[in-house]
Design a protein around this motif. Structure first.
Motif, mmCIF file in Angstrom:
data_model
loop_
_atom_site.group_PDB
_atom_site.id
_atom_site.type_symbol
_atom_site.label_atom_id
_atom_site.label_comp_id
_atom_site.label_asym_id
_atom_site.label_seq_id
_atom_site.Cartn_x
_atom_site.Cartn_y
_atom_site.Cartn_z
ATOM 1 N N LEU A 134 67.490 30.822 5.691
ATOM 2 C CA LEU A 134 68.217 29.513 6.031
ATOM 3 C C LEU A 134 69.309 29.857 6.940
ATOM 4 O O LEU A 134 69.716 28.976 7.960
ATOM 5 C CB LEU A 134 68.411 28.531 4.719
ATOM 6 N N LEU A 135 69.729 30.922 6.960
ATOM 7 C CA LEU A 135 71.147 31.313 7.551
ATOM 8 C C LEU A 135 70.650 32.291 8.895
ATOM 9 O O LEU A 135 71.225 32.171 9.867
ATOM 10 C CB LEU A 135 71.969 31.984 6.627
ATOM 11 N N ILE A 136 69.742 32.949 8.201
ATOM 12 C CA ILE A 136 69.330 34.128 9.380
ATOM 13 C C ILE A 136 68.745 33.706 10.438
ATOM 14 O O ILE A 136 68.985 33.868 11.957
ATOM 15 C CB ILE A 136 68.287 35.211 8.700
ATOM 16 N N ILE A 137 67.731 32.623 10.191
ATOM 17 C CA ILE A 137 66.773 31.899 11.426
ATOM 18 C C ILE A 137 67.876 31.250 12.548
ATOM 19 O O ILE A 137 67.721 31.546 13.733
ATOM 20 C CB ILE A 137 66.016 31.109 10.658
ATOM 21 N N PRO A 138 68.967 30.470 11.977
ATOM 22 C CA PRO A 138 69.820 29.777 12.864
ATOM 23 C C PRO A 138 70.773 30.702 13.829
ATOM 24 O O PRO A 138 70.624 30.653 15.009
ATOM 25 C CB PRO A 138 70.649 28.923 11.968
ATOM 26 N N VAL A 139 70.887 32.063 13.109
ATOM 27 C CA VAL A 139 71.747 33.036 13.704
ATOM 28 C C VAL A 139 70.818 33.713 15.070
ATOM 29 O O VAL A 139 71.178 33.601 16.130
ATOM 30 C CB VAL A 139 72.395 34.167 12.880
ATOM 31 N N LEU A 140 69.661 33.979 14.502
ATOM 32 C CA LEU A 140 68.749 34.490 15.667
ATOM 33 C C LEU A 140 68.343 33.537 16.715
ATOM 34 O O LEU A 140 68.376 33.780 17.851
ATOM 35 C CB LEU A 140 67.456 34.840 14.940
ATOM 36 N N ILE A 141 68.096 32.258 16.336
ATOM 37 C CA ILE A 141 68.067 31.086 17.544
ATOM 38 C C ILE A 141 69.087 30.908 18.342
ATOM 39 O O ILE A 141 69.131 30.817 19.649
ATOM 40 C CB ILE A 141 67.332 30.075 16.852
ATOM 41 N N VAL A 142 70.327 30.980 17.989
ATOM 42 C CA VAL A 142 71.513 30.931 18.695
ATOM 43 C C VAL A 142 71.716 32.244 19.638
ATOM 44 O O VAL A 142 72.058 31.821 20.856
ATOM 45 C CB VAL A 142 72.737 30.679 17.880
ATOM 46 N N SER A 143 71.625 33.285 19.141
ATOM 47 C CA SER A 143 71.520 34.520 19.893
ATOM 48 C C SER A 143 70.615 34.510 20.951
ATOM 49 O O SER A 143 70.769 34.801 21.932
ATOM 50 C CB SER A 143 71.357 35.597 18.800
ATOM 51 N N SER A 144 69.184 34.202 20.762
ATOM 52 C CA SER A 144 68.077 34.182 21.661
ATOM 53 C C SER A 144 68.617 32.909 22.849
ATOM 54 O O SER A 144 68.117 33.424 23.765
ATOM 55 C CB SER A 144 66.733 33.725 20.893
ATOM 56 N N VAL A 145 68.913 31.843 22.323
ATOM 57 C CA VAL A 145 69.159 30.916 23.397
ATOM 58 C C VAL A 145 70.329 31.500 24.235
ATOM 59 O O VAL A 145 70.212 31.284 25.569
ATOM 60 C CB VAL A 145 69.502 29.703 22.698
ATOM 61 N N SER A 146 71.210 32.120 23.757
ATOM 62 C CA SER A 146 72.475 32.742 24.585
ATOM 63 C C SER A 146 71.994 33.693 25.493
ATOM 64 O O SER A 146 72.365 33.518 26.594
ATOM 65 C CB SER A 146 73.745 33.167 23.450
ATOM 66 N N ALA A 147 71.022 34.514 25.139
ATOM 67 C CA ALA A 147 70.329 35.697 25.556
ATOM 68 C C ALA A 147 69.580 35.318 26.811
ATOM 69 O O ALA A 147 69.733 35.558 27.967
ATOM 70 C CB ALA A 147 69.666 36.543 24.839
ATOM 71 N N ILE A 148 68.788 34.118 26.520
ATOM 72 C CA ILE A 148 68.023 33.486 27.509
ATOM 73 C C ILE A 148 68.834 32.751 28.815
ATOM 74 O O ILE A 148 68.531 32.973 29.771
ATOM 75 C CB ILE A 148 66.844 32.356 26.731
#
Length: 215
Positions: A134-148
């Motif tokens: 529940l914490l890892i998924i938002p972190v990965l989503i934020v990281s992915s959006v930032s990278a994209i």
């Protein structure tokens, strides 16, 4: 604050896209459980039984430091890989693949636990798999959006518009956000190291009985 709201508004579509991609991965992973052969199911069953025995007999705190850095290293590598892929134009598809694969892994894990152990598997998933993710998924989503977003910025200004733009400020923002996500991952790793094992030990005795009956 205004800049943050403006950036968030600009990236809303990306957040929705990445979240949906991840959700599709979860669904795909859950469906993969039905495609397992009987031999594969038995192999996984034996592996889980051994894992449950190990958890049930282990004592929280033993080798905790080693476990912590092992878990933290895995999470940091995931975030770091997303960050690295965001630096290049050709890395953009790789970010999407990683998000999809993460969803598949979680979907398959939860799907198999439920298929094999019914409500006990669901309880195990809710106690051990769900809290950290529940914490890892938002972190990965934020990281992915930032990278994209950073990758698209480079594509738009340097490739499509053929402009010489200053990427220092966007790059520093990109690095800063990634570092924040890394620190959050370190905190999540602490939870997985010292809290999750205790929660596992609470659930595994009932799963051991079910696993033994299925073998």
């Amino acid at each position: 604050m205004r800049t943050f709201r403006h950036t968030l508004k600009q990236q809303t579509v990306l957040y929705i896209f990445v979240a949906v991609l991840f959700l599709v991965g979860v669904i795909f992973g859950a469906l993969m459980v039905n495609a397992l052969s009987l031999e594969q199911q038995q192999d996984l069953g034996r592996y889980l039984q051994n894992f449950f025995v190990t958890v049930d007999q282990s004592h929280t705190g033993m080798g905790a430091a080693q476990s912590y850095w092992s878990i933290a290293g895995l999470h940091l590598k995931w975030v770091g890989l997303i960050w690295f892929l965001g630096l290049s134009i050709i890395g953009l598809p790789g970010i999407l693949i990683l998000d999809f694969l993460k969803g598949v892994l979680i979907g398959f894990t939860v799907g198999y636990l439920i298929a094999e152990f019914s409500w006990k598997g669901l309880l195990f998933a809710l106690v051990t798999v769900a809290p950290p993710n529940l914490l890892i998924i938002p972190v990965l989503i934020v990281s992915s959006v930032s990278a994209i977003a950073f990758s698209l910025h480079v594509i738009k200004n340097k490739v499509m518009l053929h402009k010489r733009v200053n990427v220092v400020r966007p790059f520093m923002s990109y690095v800063g956000l990634t570092l924040v996500m890394c620190f959050i991952m370190l905190g999540i790793s602490s939870f997985e190291t010292w809290v999750t094992p205790s929660m596992m030990q609470w659930v595994t005795p009932s799963l051991l009985k079910t696993a033994a009956a299925l073998m």
